[in-house]
Design an enzyme around this catalytic site. Structure first.
Site, PDB file in Angstrom:
ATOM      1  N   VAL A  16       0.434  -1.323  -0.113  1.00 39.38           N
ATOM      2  CA  VAL A  16      -0.237   0.357   0.526  1.00 39.38           C
ATOM      3  C   VAL A  16       0.628   1.334  -0.120  1.00 39.38           C
ATOM      4  O   VAL A  16       0.670   1.856  -0.612  1.00 39.38           O
ATOM      5  CB  VAL A  16      -0.941   0.410   1.046  1.00 39.38           C
ATOM      6  CG1 VAL A  16      -1.742   1.622   1.808  1.00 39.38           C
ATOM      7  CG2 VAL A  16      -2.011  -0.956   1.220  1.00 39.38           C
ATOM      8  N   THR A  91      -0.424  -4.933   9.314  1.00 38.25           N
ATOM      9  CA  THR A  91      -1.064  -5.040  10.646  1.00 38.25           C
ATOM     10  C   THR A  91      -1.707  -6.156  10.733  1.00 38.25           C
ATOM     11  O   THR A  91      -2.361  -7.649  10.460  1.00 38.25           O
ATOM     12  CB  THR A  91      -2.769  -4.234  11.137  1.00 38.25           C
ATOM     13  OG1 THR A  91      -3.173  -4.169   9.764  1.00 38.25           O
ATOM     14  CG2 THR A  91      -2.267  -2.461  11.378  1.00 38.25           C
ATOM     15  N   THR A 129      -4.955  -0.907   7.774  1.00 40.01           N
ATOM     16  CA  THR A 129      -5.900  -1.231   7.443  1.00 40.01           C
ATOM     17  C   THR A 129      -6.558  -1.966   9.621  1.00 40.01           C
ATOM     18  O   THR A 129      -5.868  -3.070  10.119  1.00 40.01           O
ATOM     19  CB  THR A 129      -6.688  -2.963   7.045  1.00 40.01           C
ATOM     20  OG1 THR A 129      -6.189  -2.679   5.602  1.00 40.01           O
ATOM     21  CG2 THR A 129      -8.423  -3.111   7.660  1.00 40.01           C
ATOM     22  N   GLU A 166      -4.169  -6.471  -5.688  1.00 41.86           N
ATOM     23  CA  GLU A 166      -2.873  -6.855  -6.051  1.00 41.86           C
ATOM     24  C   GLU A 166      -3.021  -7.483  -7.875  1.00 41.86           C
ATOM     25  O   GLU A 166      -3.735  -7.763  -7.594  1.00 41.86           O
ATOM     26  CB  GLU A 166      -2.246  -7.458  -5.539  1.00 41.86           C
ATOM     27  CG  GLU A 166      -1.830  -6.893  -3.926  1.00 41.86           C
ATOM     28  CD  GLU A 166      -1.118  -8.289  -3.057  1.00 41.86           C
ATOM     29  OE1 GLU A 166       0.080  -9.349  -4.100  1.00 41.86           O
ATOM     30  OE2 GLU A 166      -1.290  -8.116  -1.933  1.00 41.86           O
ATOM     31  N   PHE A 267     -34.220  -6.780  10.345  1.00 45.87           N
ATOM     32  CA  PHE A 267     -34.865  -8.013  10.652  1.00 45.87           C
ATOM     33  C   PHE A 267     -34.583  -8.794   9.424  1.00 45.87           C
ATOM     34  O   PHE A 267     -34.278  -9.336   8.934  1.00 45.87           O
ATOM     35  CB  PHE A 267     -36.051  -7.660  11.278  1.00 45.87           C
ATOM     36  CG  PHE A 267     -36.520  -8.256  11.852  1.00 45.87           C
ATOM     37  CD1 PHE A 267     -35.938  -8.897  12.977  1.00 45.87           C
ATOM     38  CD2 PHE A 267     -38.495  -9.396  11.831  1.00 45.87           C
ATOM     39  CE1 PHE A 267     -36.380 -10.621  13.967  1.00 45.87           C
ATOM     40  CE2 PHE A 267     -38.850 -10.108  12.605  1.00 45.87           C
ATOM     41  CZ  PHE A 267     -37.678 -10.768  13.913  1.00 45.87           C
ATOM     42  N   GLY A 270     -38.639 -13.686   4.905  1.00 44.36           N
ATOM     43  CA  GLY A 270     -39.411 -14.314   4.940  1.00 44.36           C
ATOM     44  C   GLY A 270     -39.991 -14.544   3.699  1.00 44.36           C
ATOM     45  O   GLY A 270     -39.199 -13.767   2.799  1.00 44.36           O
ATOM     46  N   CYS A 273     -41.254 -17.106  -0.981  1.00 44.25           N
ATOM     47  CA  CYS A 273     -39.546 -17.145  -2.061  1.00 44.25           C
ATOM     48  C   CYS A 273     -38.816 -17.601  -0.909  1.00 44.25           C
ATOM     49  O   CYS A 273     -37.826 -18.559  -1.355  1.00 44.25           O
ATOM     50  CB  CYS A 273     -39.869 -16.248  -2.812  1.00 44.25           C
ATOM     51  SG  CYS A 273     -41.551 -15.777  -3.965  1.00 44.25           S
ATOM     52  N   LYS A 329     -42.793  -8.373   5.349  1.00 44.60           N
ATOM     53  CA  LYS A 329     -42.286  -7.088   5.243  1.00 44.60           C
ATOM     54  C   LYS A 329     -43.643  -6.773   5.149  1.00 44.60           C
ATOM     55  O   LYS A 329     -44.872  -6.328   4.711  1.00 44.60           O
ATOM     56  CB  LYS A 329     -41.705  -7.024   4.011  1.00 44.60           C
ATOM     57  CG  LYS A 329     -42.311  -7.764   2.675  1.00 44.60           C
ATOM     58  CD  LYS A 329     -40.913  -7.483   1.160  1.00 44.60           C
ATOM     59  CE  LYS A 329     -42.123  -7.777   0.249  1.00 44.60           C
ATOM     60  NZ  LYS A 329     -41.294  -7.531  -0.876  1.00 44.60           N
ATOM     61  N   ARG A 336     -46.440 -15.983   5.226  1.00 46.74           N
ATOM     62  CA  ARG A 336     -45.635 -17.218   5.109  1.00 46.74           C
ATOM     63  C   ARG A 336     -45.008 -16.759   5.915  1.00 46.74           C
ATOM     64  O   ARG A 336     -44.388 -16.026   4.962  1.00 46.74           O
ATOM     65  CB  ARG A 336     -45.886 -17.682   3.328  1.00 46.74           C
ATOM     66  CG  ARG A 336     -47.785 -17.930   3.904  1.00 46.74           C
ATOM     67  CD  ARG A 336     -47.825 -18.430   1.840  1.00 46.74           C
ATOM     68  NE  ARG A 336     -48.156 -17.283   1.181  1.00 46.74           N
ATOM     69  CZ  ARG A 336     -47.998 -17.347  -0.242  1.00 46.74           C
ATOM     70  NH1 ARG A 336     -48.070 -18.726  -0.816  1.00 46.74           N
ATOM     71  NH2 ARG A 336     -47.872 -16.046  -0.928  1.00 46.74           N
TER      72      ARG A 336
END
Length: 439
Positions: A16, A91, A129, A166, A267, A270, A273, A329, A336
């Site tokens: 870097v 690091t 980082t 890279e 959240f 559901g 699908c 939603k 369902r």
């Protein structure tokens, strides 16, 4: 002042650091790199790149020859000849993932020592980082340990994560997805905006911890995508589908697949699908003896969100619960596989007294599969529905926000300070000045 800010030092001439130093110099800055490894210092001063990266040898030769870039092993020399330092030291992590901050601590303390006794403003920018909290708990203290507390009014610190890969580092430096800066003052942001003025990329300023976290989130997501593509490839092979063609078509969807869709904390998922189709894919893969550990983790991870929400509600110590939003939603009546239904059933099992408001979930409006589902699978929940928000507020000690509906907003606005709010939208509903058990 403009000329003063044209002087940059870069500490740590690894991957870097070398790329950053060369690119800053190519942009017209006077750059001095500082590195303990004298072999690297020698190579750079000879106009040679100490790392392998396409195009970097030619760039390094050009900027060194022009006098815009040189290297030294002296921290004092680097600080004396610059007005801002980009820290690019490694690091490394240990076997358990714990970051090694020794090099960062040492460099910050040395930079501070080189500034001791001076009264000129100086900016230190962390390109390494690092995890959230590092700038405030490590960088600042180490810099001031070297410079002395009397230097505090002159010291500026920022976090500036890099987004280079890279093999394409020079292109990535010149064409980043964004320039991200974490800092707590306008002047530092303005200085860095000037440094990166030649780049055609959004400049995003945020707080320290957020900037530090973003780099980890990006890399985790990149790793997730690699594993996802590989597991899908294995599953497609076993099921007789061409994995490359499947993923080529998958990538054509820029509206949902390669987009910001589904990437906002909230959240559990559901509906009719996602749960069904994930289960079907897992079933097929397992029966084909294909290992898909990443895909296997999706449903348990989703269930964990529901369990955590249940715990938050119960942690309030109150048992009269008002639910705002029951469908999986907002703007739908589909119950369902709704995580809110699972949450309600669990709370009922824990002895809670539940009331629910969801204008889309009404026996009078439900038809077909949805009507059959509520009549056959959860008839007891239908008896808990309230006609309006006020009826729910009259009963509830805790408000659980399942979606950011109009009713939810009304409930939050009308709630008393004695009513707790558990917001499963994670900020989708505002409730200033109210008692909250924030999700």
């Amino acid at each position: 002042m403009e000329e003063v800010m044209k002087r940059i030092s870069v500490f740590g001439l690894g991957y870097v650091g070398c790329v950053s130093a060369a690119c800053f110099a190519d942009d017209g800055y006077e750059v001095i790199g500082c590195e303990l490894n004298q072999d690297k210092v020698k190579l750079i001063n000879e106009g040679k790149s100490p790392i392998v990266e396409p195009g970097l040898d030619d760039l390094m030769a050009r900027v060194v020859k022009s006098g815009k870039l040189r290297a030294t092993g002296s921290c004092d020399e680097a600080i004396t000849n610059s007005d801002m330092a980009f820290v690019c030291v490694g690091t490394p992590g240990d076997g358990h993932g714990k970051l090694g901050l020794t090099a960062l601590e040492n460099v910050c303390r040395e930079i501070g020592g080189a500034l001791r006794g001076t009264t000129r403003p100086y900016t230190v920018i962390i390109r390494s980082t690092v995890l959230p909290g590092t700038a405030l708990t490590t960088v600042y203290p180490e810099l001031l340990a070297g410079a002395g507390e009397e230097f505090k009014p002159y010291l500026k610190v920022a976090v500036n994560p890099e987004f280079i890969r890279e093999g394409t580092a020079l292109k990535d430096f010149e064409n980043p997805p964004l320039t991200l800066v974490g800092c707590d003052d306008k002047s530092t942001a303005t200085a860095l905006r000037s440094v990166y003025a030649s780049l055609d990329a959004p400049f995003v300023q945020t707080e320290f911890n957020t900037a530090e976290a973003v780099k980890y989130v990006c890399n985790a997501y990149h790793a997730l995508k690699v594993c996802f593509a590989n597991e899908i490839g294995d599953a497609c092979d076993a099921l007789g589908a061409d994995p490359q063609e499947v993923m080529r078509i998958f990538r054509l969807d820029k509206k949902l697949n390669l987009s910001e869709a589904y990437l906002r904390p909230g959240f559990a998922f559901g509906g009719s699908c996602l749960p069904k189709d994930v289960k079907a894919l897992l079933y097929a893969a397992h029966h084909a003896n294909v290992g898909v550990p990443l895909l296997d983790s999706i449903l348990p991870s989703n269930r964990l969100q529901i369990d955590q929400a249940i715990d938050k509600v119960l942690a309030t110590g109150k048992r009269r619960i008002g639910i705002l939003g029951l469908s999986f939603k907002k703007d739908t009546d589909d119950l369902r596989e709704s995580p809110m239904v699972t949450l309600v059933e669990s709370l009922i099992g824990k002895g809670c007294d539940i009331r629910i408001v969801d204008r889309n979930v009404s026996m009078a409006r439900l038809t077909g599969a949805n009507r059959r589902y509520i009549e056959e699978e959860i008839p007891h929940i239908a008896t808990l529905m309230c006609d309006n928000v006020n009826a729910l507020l009259d009963q509830a000690q805790v408000l659980v926000i399942g979606n950011d509906s109009e009713e939810a907003q009304q409930a939050v606005e009308r709630a008393t300070t004695a009513q707790c709010i558990v917001d499963l939208t994670r900020g989708g509903i505002e409730s200033v000045g109210r008692s909250r058990a924030a999700a």
